[in-house]
Scaffold this motif. Sequence first.
Motif, PDB file in Angstrom:
ATOM      1  N   PRO A 135     -41.083 -11.174  16.926  1.00 54.43           N
ATOM      2  CA  PRO A 135     -41.032 -11.017  18.383  1.00 54.43           C
ATOM      3  C   PRO A 135     -41.719 -12.164  19.114  1.00 54.43           C
ATOM      4  O   PRO A 135     -42.627 -12.813  18.582  1.00 54.43           O
ATOM      5  N   ASP A 136     -41.266 -12.376  20.340  1.00 63.28           N
ATOM      6  CA  ASP A 136     -41.930 -13.368  21.193  1.00 63.28           C
ATOM      7  C   ASP A 136     -43.362 -12.941  21.497  1.00 63.28           C
ATOM      8  O   ASP A 136     -44.256 -13.779  21.647  1.00 63.28           O
ATOM      9  N   LEU A 155     -49.163  -5.179  15.881  1.00 62.14           N
ATOM     10  CA  LEU A 155     -48.178  -4.238  15.363  1.00 62.14           C
ATOM     11  C   LEU A 155     -47.388  -4.818  14.198  1.00 62.14           C
ATOM     12  O   LEU A 155     -47.151  -4.135  13.203  1.00 62.14           O
ATOM     13  N   PHE A 156     -46.973  -6.088  14.314  1.00 61.55           N
ATOM     14  CA  PHE A 156     -46.066  -6.652  13.318  1.00 61.55           C
ATOM     15  C   PHE A 156     -46.772  -7.606  12.360  1.00 61.55           C
ATOM     16  O   PHE A 156     -47.690  -8.333  12.735  1.00 61.55           O
ATOM     17  N   MET A 175     -39.373 -12.744   3.284  1.00 63.86           N
ATOM     18  CA  MET A 175     -40.115 -12.000   4.303  1.00 63.86           C
ATOM     19  C   MET A 175     -39.191 -11.237   5.230  1.00 63.86           C
ATOM     20  O   MET A 175     -38.035 -11.617   5.434  1.00 63.86           O
ATOM     21  N   VAL A 176     -39.741 -10.161   5.766  1.00 61.39           N
ATOM     22  CA  VAL A 176     -39.120  -9.451   6.880  1.00 61.39           C
ATOM     23  C   VAL A 176     -40.186  -9.234   7.942  1.00 61.39           C
ATOM     24  O   VAL A 176     -41.392  -9.302   7.667  1.00 61.39           O
ATOM     25  N   THR A 177     -39.729  -8.985   9.167  1.00 57.22           N
ATOM     26  CA  THR A 177     -40.645  -8.574  10.213  1.00 57.22           C
ATOM     27  C   THR A 177     -40.886  -7.079  10.034  1.00 57.22           C
ATOM     28  O   THR A 177     -39.986  -6.261  10.231  1.00 57.22           O
ATOM     29  N   GLY A 178     -42.093  -6.742   9.618  1.00 54.73           N
ATOM     30  CA  GLY A 178     -42.421  -5.351   9.340  1.00 54.73           C
ATOM     31  C   GLY A 178     -43.623  -4.902  10.147  1.00 54.73           C
ATOM     32  O   GLY A 178     -44.490  -5.706  10.503  1.00 54.73           O
ATOM     33  N   HIS A 260     -33.725  -6.588  18.264  1.00 55.53           N
ATOM     34  CA  HIS A 260     -34.243  -7.873  18.727  1.00 55.53           C
ATOM     35  C   HIS A 260     -35.630  -8.205  18.189  1.00 55.53           C
ATOM     36  O   HIS A 260     -36.048  -9.355  18.206  1.00 55.53           O
ATOM     37  N   GLY A 261     -36.375  -7.206  17.745  1.00 52.56           N
ATOM     38  CA  GLY A 261     -37.786  -7.385  17.431  1.00 52.56           C
ATOM     39  C   GLY A 261     -38.620  -6.900  18.601  1.00 52.56           C
ATOM     40  O   GLY A 261     -38.180  -6.906  19.755  1.00 52.56           O
ATOM     41  N   GLY A 262     -39.827  -6.450  18.327  1.00 50.69           N
ATOM     42  CA  GLY A 262     -40.693  -5.917  19.375  1.00 50.69           C
ATOM     43  C   GLY A 262     -40.585  -4.407  19.443  1.00 50.69           C
ATOM     44  O   GLY A 262     -40.183  -3.741  18.495  1.00 50.69           O
TER      45      GLY A 262
END
Length: 264
Positions: A135-136, A155-156, A175-178, A260-262
């Motif tokens: 996320p941004d 959070l991430f 990797m993943v955004t987790g 989108h992420g976030g």
Amino acid sequence: MSGRRGEGLLAAIVAAGLLAFGIPSCATLSDGGDIDVPAIIEDANGLLDRLTGDAESPSDSSATGETASPNVDYYTVDGSADFTGAAIPEPGVIVYGTPDMLGRSTRAVGNITKALRDDGSDRDRDMPDEICGWPDHNPKVEIDLGGGDAYRGYLFNRSHLIAKSLGGEDIPENMVTGTRTQNVGRNQPPGGMAYTETLARDWLDAHPDGTILYMATPNYQGDELLPRTVTVDIRTSDGAIDQHVTVYNTADGYDIDYLHGGVL
């Protein structure tokens, strides 16, 4: 279901509920308090709705950004490891799948040795700035861990498919955004991805001549950039550990924006 049959079933359910207390429907408690017969009837109506298919169906989790975790530690063990269709590398080698057309990591498969585990633990961390779905703005949050405990922080995480401590590289393909809880769960003891990572480290330390087949696969819905879950298959060379594990990319109290992420 006809009205007569439905009424008969409801009467049977209510009667069973009352009999569970060992009392007739008109009885009172010994201390003078009334039995809450209407509440029993209301519960029976709810059960009747479920039995006859009249109850509302659960809401679609994809609409709210929620993917429920049935385990407080953000993982479940679903059976034995399954490496069907996977190319198994030689001992001491990890193979990373090619990112898909959206740039998402696809899979990492390793044949983990004690030497690979030691090299990974000794190597300096060199995390990439950007990974798919990052996320941004990474919000600082408070996540309830139960028992009066809470996580307070970002959070991430940039969450490895195969942990650095098992020899996994610090690259976007691994990797993943987790969420923080996807990465380590409640962390007392480790959950999330850290559940199988801890199993693997402890086993290799106790069996330095053994090997571990370890595969992590992110699972996406549609064009979402964040996986809803990651499945981990782990099997030790002596068969002592043989598990197929689902890890949930969620955080209690927060709706994740998987597209989108976030957060939503």
